[in-house]
Design a protein around this motif. Structure first.
Motif, PDB file in Angstrom:
ATOM      1  N   UNK A   1       3.424 -12.748 -23.425  1.00  0.00           N
ATOM      2  CA  UNK A   1       2.885 -11.252 -23.890  1.00  0.00           C
ATOM      3  C   UNK A   1       3.872 -10.342 -23.024  1.00  0.00           C
ATOM      4  N   UNK A   2       3.847  -8.854 -23.931  1.00  0.00           N
ATOM      5  CA  UNK A   2       4.942  -8.118 -23.453  1.00  0.00           C
ATOM      6  C   UNK A   2       4.970  -7.806 -22.013  1.00  0.00           C
ATOM      7  N   UNK A   3       6.030  -7.940 -21.456  1.00  0.00           N
ATOM      8  CA  UNK A   3       6.310  -7.926 -20.077  1.00  0.00           C
ATOM      9  C   UNK A   3       6.369  -6.240 -19.727  1.00  0.00           C
ATOM     10  N   UNK A   4       6.506  -5.234 -20.721  1.00  0.00           N
ATOM     11  CA  UNK A   4       6.523  -3.921 -20.291  1.00  0.00           C
ATOM     12  C   UNK A   4       5.273  -3.443 -19.618  1.00  0.00           C
ATOM     13  N   UNK A   5       4.101  -4.261 -20.012  1.00  0.00           N
ATOM     14  CA  UNK A   5       2.696  -3.861 -19.586  1.00  0.00           C
ATOM     15  C   UNK A   5       2.870  -4.266 -17.976  1.00  0.00           C
ATOM     16  N   UNK A   6       3.111  -5.157 -17.832  1.00  0.00           N
ATOM     17  CA  UNK A   6       3.053  -5.822 -16.524  1.00  0.00           C
ATOM     18  C   UNK A   6       4.303  -5.135 -15.463  1.00  0.00           C
ATOM     19  N   UNK A   7       5.390  -4.528 -16.263  1.00  0.00           N
ATOM     20  CA  UNK A   7       6.238  -3.695 -15.385  1.00  0.00           C
ATOM     21  C   UNK A   7       5.602  -2.408 -14.949  1.00  0.00           C
ATOM     22  N   UNK A   8       4.856  -1.817 -15.723  1.00  0.00           N
ATOM     23  CA  UNK A   8       4.161  -0.674 -15.341  1.00  0.00           C
ATOM     24  C   UNK A   8       3.247  -0.788 -14.354  1.00  0.00           C
ATOM     25  N   UNK A   9       2.291  -1.692 -14.518  1.00  0.00           N
ATOM     26  CA  UNK A   9       1.510  -2.414 -13.453  1.00  0.00           C
ATOM     27  C   UNK A   9       2.031  -2.495 -12.035  1.00  0.00           C
ATOM     28  N   UNK A  10       3.286  -3.000 -12.161  1.00  0.00           N
ATOM     29  CA  UNK A  10       4.084  -3.463 -11.066  1.00  0.00           C
ATOM     30  C   UNK A  10       4.614  -2.138 -10.387  1.00  0.00           C
ATOM     31  N   UNK A  11       5.057  -1.375 -11.125  1.00  0.00           N
ATOM     32  CA  UNK A  11       5.298  -0.028 -10.726  1.00  0.00           C
ATOM     33  C   UNK A  11       4.333   0.797 -10.129  1.00  0.00           C
ATOM     34  N   UNK A  12       3.218   0.928 -10.283  1.00  0.00           N
ATOM     35  CA  UNK A  12       1.927   1.557  -9.958  1.00  0.00           C
ATOM     36  C   UNK A  12       1.614   0.988  -8.590  1.00  0.00           C
ATOM     37  N   UNK A  13       1.565  -0.583  -8.433  1.00  0.00           N
ATOM     38  CA  UNK A  13       0.953  -1.122  -7.370  1.00  0.00           C
ATOM     39  C   UNK A  13       2.122  -0.951  -6.257  1.00  0.00           C
ATOM     40  N   UNK A  14       3.462  -0.954  -6.622  1.00  0.00           N
ATOM     41  CA  UNK A  14       4.709  -0.995  -5.541  1.00  0.00           C
ATOM     42  C   UNK A  14       4.252   0.150  -4.725  1.00  0.00           C
ATOM     43  N   UNK A  15       4.073   1.460  -5.526  1.00  0.00           N
ATOM     44  CA  UNK A  15       4.053   2.696  -4.704  1.00  0.00           C
ATOM     45  C   UNK A  15       2.725   2.922  -4.002  1.00  0.00           C
ATOM     46  N   UNK A  16       1.891   2.235  -4.516  1.00  0.00           N
ATOM     47  CA  UNK A  16       0.459   2.475  -3.759  1.00  0.00           C
ATOM     48  C   UNK A  16       0.485   1.572  -2.541  1.00  0.00           C
ATOM     49  N   UNK A  17       1.117   0.687  -2.483  1.00  0.00           N
ATOM     50  CA  UNK A  17       1.078  -0.305  -1.368  1.00  0.00           C
ATOM     51  C   UNK A  17       1.421   0.371   0.012  1.00  0.00           C
ATOM     52  N   UNK A  18       2.759   0.828  -0.046  1.00  0.00           N
ATOM     53  CA  UNK A  18       3.272   1.448   1.203  1.00  0.00           C
ATOM     54  C   UNK A  18       2.686   2.860   1.470  1.00  0.00           C
ATOM     55  N   UNK A  19       2.129   3.730   0.740  1.00  0.00           N
ATOM     56  CA  UNK A  19       1.487   5.009   0.833  1.00  0.00           C
ATOM     57  C   UNK A  19       0.078   4.829   1.437  1.00  0.00           C
ATOM     58  N   UNK A  20      -0.329   3.703   0.851  1.00  0.00           N
ATOM     59  CA  UNK A  20      -1.816   3.602   1.159  1.00  0.00           C
ATOM     60  C   UNK A  20      -2.053   3.107   2.729  1.00  0.00           C
ATOM     61  N   UNK A  21      -1.083   2.017   2.974  1.00  0.00           N
ATOM     62  CA  UNK A  21      -1.123   1.258   4.261  1.00  0.00           C
ATOM     63  C   UNK A  21      -0.526   2.470   5.225  1.00  0.00           C
ATOM     64  N   UNK A  22       0.437   3.257   4.830  1.00  0.00           N
ATOM     65  CA  UNK A  22       0.667   4.338   6.010  1.00  0.00           C
ATOM     66  C   UNK A  22      -0.215   5.479   6.251  1.00  0.00           C
ATOM     67  N   UNK A  23      -1.272   5.798   5.155  1.00  0.00           N
ATOM     68  CA  UNK A  23      -2.277   6.629   5.482  1.00  0.00           C
ATOM     69  C   UNK A  23      -3.301   6.082   6.046  1.00  0.00           C
ATOM     70  N   UNK A  24      -3.669   4.896   5.789  1.00  0.00           N
ATOM     71  CA  UNK A  24      -4.752   4.097   6.495  1.00  0.00           C
ATOM     72  C   UNK A  24      -4.591   4.103   7.999  1.00  0.00           C
ATOM     73  N   UNK A  25      -3.191   3.869   8.438  1.00  0.00           N
ATOM     74  CA  UNK A  25      -2.873   3.729   9.932  1.00  0.00           C
ATOM     75  C   UNK A  25      -3.112   4.890  10.702  1.00  0.00           C
ATOM     76  N   UNK A  26      -3.056   6.051  10.090  1.00  0.00           N
ATOM     77  CA  UNK A  26      -3.295   7.366  10.732  1.00  0.00           C
ATOM     78  C   UNK A  26      -4.637   8.036  10.368  1.00  0.00           C
ATOM     79  N   UNK A  27      -5.481   7.180   9.819  1.00  0.00           N
ATOM     80  CA  UNK A  27      -7.033   7.648   9.670  1.00  0.00           C
ATOM     81  C   UNK A  27      -8.168   6.934  10.344  1.00  0.00           C
TER      82      UNK A  27
END
Length: 428
Positions: free
Chosen positions: A156-182
């Protein structure tokens, strides 16, 4: 697990248009769908699929080739929202129940894991990200050897998974950083903006249409989030000591997660067209999505570390201290009480939750999976407000906060009001 994400599309030919409930074709924006590499429409010849009033689960009649019937089935299932995965209502109910259980445990353990790792959320994000790649690809290899995963699925086309990975990569760090302060109870509530983003993005990307009760339910969910966050605890506002920046980061993280989930649903729908009706295995999506997520996190390390207040030159030392805290060995680690048990429990349950909710996306839709996991919100809010072994202070929930949560749940119930079939309407 809240996860950081970003998105940047390309432009190629527009794919086969999805049919809306009224039968009209939806023309997608060329920009984003090009990245998803949807193949040109295959000739359907005389292939027609007539759906009954039961949501497209049965066909009155089908004509044409096997590929035409498969494409028709996928299109009808995408319209009806039943997922077209061939799973009965009992199977979906069982998957939904498992998802709720894992969702509650995931939310509670997430906050508990940040007790010992409060100073090292960025390390925890990286450990989880690269650990998931190893586990998912190991399972994928076993399923491939067993014949469950086919070569066509892996192609299956890997560009689809590439876009998913890009979205999830940026979410993982920012979400945890925010959760630690809330505060603990605010995290599940803020995360419910995920549903709002999903509804918007499913219209833009998948061409979905929603009934009036579903839109009103979405508005009630949003109102509930605002009331609950503004209401807060009885001894003061639940976010009174937290700047608006961190709630905004958490809600932005939810938007990126929502985009990734909608694209995952698109991968299942598009994959069924490519695989003649058979949807891709969930570990194909999980493995390649996590692989690209790890790649983007690695490439974004300088930016993400500076965003977290860690100069890139000091990142190796930070990771060493994070590993020592995670393992609870060496040096002065009095603030790491609870490690490695709590972080490992969170990572294990988070992995189980990710697998269960992706399976539910495959069986139904991304929005249905989101609504199911949202049922865990009141439970996790209540649990996080209690004195816990590593959070002994607890939180007193005010009347305003409870009203907000009740409004949120009412919105979910309104969204899920059953729709009368054509036959029922005629009888009435």
């Amino acid at each position: 697990m809240p996860v950081p994400h970003l998105l940047s599309p390309l432009s190629l030919p527009c794919p086969l248009p999805s049919l809306l409930r009224n039968g009209a074709p939806w023309r997608c924006p060329t920009l984003l769908r090009a990245v998803l590499q949807v193949p040109p429409p295959a000739p359907l010849h005389l292939g027609l699929a007539v759906a009954r009033g039961d949501g497209g689960r049965r066909f009155v009649g089908t004509l044409g080739s096997k590929r035409a019937r498969a494409a028709g089935a996928v299109r009808v299932s995408a319209m009806s929202g039943d997922g077209g995965g061939g799973a009965g209502s009992t199977g979906i109910a069982a998957a939904a129940a498992a998802t709720v259980v894992f969702a509650v445990m995931n939310r509670v353990l997430y906050k508990l894991a940040l007790v010992p790792m409060k100073d090292y959320p960025f390390f925890l994000a990286q450990f989880a990200t690269f650990g998931y790649v190893l586990v998912y690809f190991s399972i994928l290899f076993i399923r491939f050897r067993a014949g469950i995963v086919t070569r066509e699925m892996l192609a299956l086309p890997k560009s689809q998974f590439m876009l998913i990975g890009l979205l999830e990569a940026l979410g993982a760090a920012s979400g945890m950083a925010a959760a630690a302060m809330l505060p603990g109870p605010s995290i599940p509530v803020l995360s419910q903006s995920f549903l709002v983003w999903q509804l918007i993005l499913s219209v833009l990307i998948l061409g979905r249409k929603y009934r009036a009760n579903q839109i009103l339910g979405c508005l009630l969910v949003t109102t509930g989030v605002i009331l609950a966050v503004a209401g807060g605890a009885s001894d003061g506002l639940i976010l009174s000591e937290v700047k608006f920046f961190w709630p905004a980061v958490m809600m932005t993280s939810a938007a990126f997660q929502a985009a990734a989930s909608i694209i995952k649903e698109f991968v299942f729908i598009d994959g069924a067209k490519r695989l003649e009706g058979k949807r891709p295995d969930i570990f194909v999506v999980n493995s390649f999505g996590s692989g690209f997520q790890a790649l983007f996190i690695f490439l974004l390390l300088p930016f993400l570390s500076n965003l977290k207040g860690i100069p890139f030159a000091q990142l190796p030392a930070y990771l060493n201290r994070g590993a020592a805290c995670f393992l609870n060995v060496g040096g002065n680690l009095k603030d790491c009480h609870g490690a490695p048990l709590l972080p490992l429990l969170y990572i294990t349950l988070n992995m189980a939750f990710n697998i269960s909710i992706l399976n539910l996306v495959k069986m139904s839709t991304a929005v249905v999976a989101s609504l199911t996991s949202t049922l865990a919100v009141p439970l996790s809010i209540y649990i996080l407000s209690l004195p816990l072994p590593y959070l002994p202070e607890g939180t007193d929930l005010s009347t305003s906060f409870l009203i907000g949560v009740a409004t949120l749940v009412l919105g979910l119930l309104l969204y899920n009001l059953p729709q009368k079939s054509t036959n029922q309407v005629k009888k009435d």
